[in-house]
Design an enzyme around this catalytic site. Structure first.
Site, mmCIF file in Angstrom:
data_model
loop_
_atom_site.group_PDB
_atom_site.id
_atom_site.type_symbol
_atom_site.label_atom_id
_atom_site.label_comp_id
_atom_site.label_asym_id
_atom_site.label_seq_id
_atom_site.Cartn_x
_atom_site.Cartn_y
_atom_site.Cartn_z
ATOM 1 N N HIS A 195 0.821 -1.214 0.000
ATOM 2 C CA HIS A 195 0.000 0.000 0.000
ATOM 3 C C HIS A 195 0.853 1.262 0.000
ATOM 4 O O HIS A 195 2.050 1.224 0.276
ATOM 5 C CB HIS A 195 -0.970 0.013 1.189
ATOM 6 C CG HIS A 195 -0.337 0.056 2.551
ATOM 7 N ND1 HIS A 195 -0.115 -1.073 3.309
ATOM 8 C CD2 HIS A 195 0.099 1.091 3.318
ATOM 9 C CE1 HIS A 195 0.425 -0.732 4.470
ATOM 10 N NE2 HIS A 195 0.574 0.585 4.501
ATOM 11 N N GLU A 244 -7.856 3.824 9.924
ATOM 12 C CA GLU A 244 -7.389 3.639 8.554
ATOM 13 C C GLU A 244 -8.464 3.040 7.671
ATOM 14 O O GLU A 244 -9.322 2.289 8.134
ATOM 15 C CB GLU A 244 -6.124 2.769 8.514
ATOM 16 C CG GLU A 244 -6.324 1.332 8.956
ATOM 17 C CD GLU A 244 -5.027 0.517 8.922
ATOM 18 O OE1 GLU A 244 -3.972 1.023 9.353
ATOM 19 O OE2 GLU A 244 -5.088 -0.639 8.459
ATOM 20 N N GLN A 263 -3.958 3.550 1.323
ATOM 21 C CA GLN A 263 -4.367 3.531 2.729
ATOM 22 C C GLN A 263 -4.531 4.971 3.193
ATOM 23 O O GLN A 263 -3.585 5.755 3.123
ATOM 24 C CB GLN A 263 -3.282 2.840 3.560
ATOM 25 C CG GLN A 263 -3.584 2.774 5.047
ATOM 26 C CD GLN A 263 -2.410 2.207 5.837
ATOM 27 O OE1 GLN A 263 -1.341 2.809 5.864
ATOM 28 N NE2 GLN A 263 -2.598 1.060 6.460
ATOM 29 N N HIS A 283 3.798 7.124 3.937
ATOM 30 C CA HIS A 283 4.756 6.018 3.828
ATOM 31 C C HIS A 283 4.338 5.062 2.727
ATOM 32 O O HIS A 283 3.230 5.178 2.183
ATOM 33 C CB HIS A 283 4.915 5.273 5.172
ATOM 34 C CG HIS A 283 3.723 4.467 5.599
ATOM 35 N ND1 HIS A 283 2.744 4.945 6.436
ATOM 36 C CD2 HIS A 283 3.345 3.189 5.310
ATOM 37 C CE1 HIS A 283 1.835 4.014 6.645
ATOM 38 N NE2 HIS A 283 2.170 2.946 5.964
ATOM 39 N N GLU A 305 7.381 0.643 5.387
ATOM 40 C CA GLU A 305 6.795 -0.364 6.261
ATOM 41 C C GLU A 305 6.951 -1.720 5.590
ATOM 42 O O GLU A 305 6.749 -1.850 4.382
ATOM 43 C CB GLU A 305 5.302 -0.045 6.462
ATOM 44 C CG GLU A 305 4.556 -1.045 7.336
ATOM 45 C CD GLU A 305 3.063 -0.740 7.447
ATOM 46 O OE1 GLU A 305 2.600 0.284 6.871
ATOM 47 O OE2 GLU A 305 2.342 -1.534 8.082
#
Lengths: 135, 135
Positions: free
Chosen positions: B8, B44, B55, B79, B129
């Site tokens: 994502h 989220e 996301q 991110h 991430e």
């Protein structure tokens, strides 16, 4: 108007060679394609991750959109790109929704794709590129 | 250590409902999943685009990592997440490369996935991430 893919996530970098080397060492990802796109004032590298790409963008000079971004905010995430089957249709739909377009008509980007940018004010401060890949 | 997918791209937003409504109106994309992840201080929503997700992250309060990001930089790209088959192996490889890890061991994120963050200083100012999806 559904995008059929997340074409790429673009990261502005100061040094393309160094960023490619770090991506390779840390994640084992290597460029499939590298190109100077003079019209956009960048040299770009496309690193495949699953069905999408990480696009690394090095400005050709400080006096370019990506150069000014790096001066102001530092290296980091720059934009995301959605692949669409019909870029004119997508732009017409966005205009109908009242969205502010940076490019009202498509231009040619990397890999010969037809592209257009939508202003980041339209969606949570996020610069979005539409991409209709070359046939 | 090859990520097998771009899981994502995360966008920090002030108002999750408004961001979802704008994504729907502009791009026809609707959430597949929505969740409060209290440990990360966010609510989220996951919007499918091709084989990846956008996301959207709304901070639960200003005194959270995403809340501080929005206060300092405004809404925007926050991110990117790579899906990996073996998160411990990926973290061990990154540590061996000398990368600074925010999470040295995995914790549980949205959708029950095991996740860990790598410091943005490691790669062109980009917070990354790692995600090992729940079986």
């Amino acid at each position: 108007m559904l995008p059929y893919n997340l074409d790429h996530v673009a990261i502005a970098v100061r040094d393309l060679d160094e960023a490619i080397a770090r991506f390779g060492a840390q994640y084992g990802v290597t460029p499939l394609h590298r190109e100077v796109v003079a019209e956009q004032g960048v040299e770009e590298a496309m690193l495949p991750v699953g069905g999408s790409f990480v696009q690394l963008l090095q400005p050709l000079s400080p006096d370019t959109p990506v150069g000014r971004f790096v001066e102001k905010r530092g290296e980091g995430l720059h934009h995301i790109a959605f692949a669409v089957p019909d870029i004119e249709g997508a732009l017409a739909h966005l205009a109908q929704q009242g969205a502010r377009l940076i490019d009202e008509t498509p231009r040619i980007g990397g890999r010969g794709a037809r592209i257009a940018f939508v202003h980041p004010k339209e969606l949570a401060g996020t610069l979005i590129e539409l991409v209709e890949p070359a046939p």
